[in-house]
Design a protein around this motif. Structure first.
Motif, short mmCIF file in Angstrom:
data_model
loop_
_atom_site.label_atom_id
_atom_site.label_comp_id
_atom_site.label_asym_id
_atom_site.label_seq_id
_atom_site.Cartn_x
_atom_site.Cartn_y
_atom_site.Cartn_z
N GLU A 96 0.95 -1.44 0.06
CA GLU A 96 0.03 0.16 0.28
C GLU A 96 0.82 1.32 -0.07
O GLU A 96 0.63 2.21 -0.57
N VAL A 97 1.98 1.32 0.99
CA VAL A 97 2.78 2.35 1.01
C VAL A 97 3.49 2.68 -0.43
O VAL A 97 3.77 3.77 -0.86
N ALA A 98 3.97 1.65 -1.06
CA ALA A 98 4.71 1.72 -2.57
C ALA A 98 3.58 2.53 -3.46
O ALA A 98 4.07 3.06 -4.03
N ASP A 99 2.26 1.97 -3.42
CA ASP A 99 1.15 2.71 -4.31
C ASP A 99 1.09 3.82 -3.93
O ASP A 99 1.20 4.87 -4.59
N MET A 101 3.19 6.07 -2.15
CA MET A 101 4.29 7.22 -2.57
C MET A 101 5.01 6.94 -3.98
O MET A 101 5.84 7.76 -4.46
N GLY A 102 4.33 5.74 -4.79
CA GLY A 102 4.65 5.71 -5.93
C GLY A 102 6.05 5.23 -6.25
O GLY A 102 6.87 5.80 -7.28
N VAL A 103 6.42 4.26 -5.56
CA VAL A 103 7.74 3.56 -5.63
C VAL A 103 7.59 2.22 -5.42
O VAL A 103 6.38 1.56 -5.39
N SER A 104 8.53 1.38 -5.66
CA SER A 104 8.47 -0.06 -5.55
C SER A 104 8.37 -0.65 -4.18
O SER A 104 8.84 0.20 -3.45
N GLU A 105 7.97 -1.83 -3.92
CA GLU A 105 7.74 -2.33 -2.58
C GLU A 105 9.37 -2.49 -2.00
O GLU A 105 9.38 -2.37 -0.95
N LYS A 106 10.34 -2.84 -3.02
CA LYS A 106 11.65 -2.86 -2.52
C LYS A 106 12.19 -1.74 -1.92
O LYS A 106 12.85 -1.31 -0.98
N GLU A 109 10.84 -0.98 1.44
CA GLU A 109 11.50 -1.93 2.36
C GLU A 109 12.84 -1.21 2.67
O GLU A 109 13.49 -0.93 3.81
N SER A 110 13.59 -0.44 1.71
CA SER A 110 14.69 0.10 2.09
C SER A 110 14.67 1.56 2.72
O SER A 110 15.31 1.73 3.73
N LEU A 111 13.44 2.35 2.35
CA LEU A 111 13.29 3.54 3.29
C LEU A 111 12.78 2.97 4.88
O LEU A 111 13.44 3.96 5.46
N LEU A 112 12.18 2.06 4.87
CA LEU A 112 12.02 1.71 6.34
C LEU A 112 13.36 1.25 6.99
O LEU A 112 13.59 1.56 8.06
#
Length: 126
Positions: A96-99, A101-106, A109-112
């Protein structure tokens, strides 16, 4: 129909109370999940305690730690802070966060990972 109107109009009370109870439980679980995510409460809170209220010293230390954590979260770069808040506090999935923020799930994961690492460096645990 709003809740106050439903309560006055003679609508069944049980569904109304059930909704309130479920929301309170969800809030408590969300706060617990966020606390565990940030590393609070793992070692300091035994599963079975005779007195559930913390000592004044513990409350003071916890408040200071919480304030420090809040300050450091505010100092994180915007992208790190957004990902952290959406996952840890809003309870959203990385997908959901990827959608959002307009980024990939990976990337999420890196941001977290980077947000957690930065917080661990800035907010040392006693």
């Amino acid at each position: 129909m709003d809740r106050a109107h439903a309560a006055r109009s003679g609508a069944p009370l049980l569904p109304f109370l059930t909704t309130i109870t479920l929301n309170k439980c969800r809030d408590k679980l969300r706060r617990r999940k966020a606390a565990q995510f940030l590393g609070f409460g793992k070692d300091s809170m035994p599963e079975l305690a005779s007195d559930p209220s913390p000592s004044p010293e513990t409350e003071t230390v916890d408040r200071q730690l919480l304030q420090k954590t809040h300050t450091e979260i505010q100092r994180l770069p915007v992208r790190l802070r957004e990902a952290l808040i959406l996952v840890a506090f809003d309870g959203r999935s990385q997908s959901e966060v990827a959608d959002i923020m307009g980024v990939s799930e990976k990337a999420v994961e890196s941001l977290l990972y980077r947000a957690r690492k930065a917080l661990k460096e800035k907010v040392p645990r006693a």
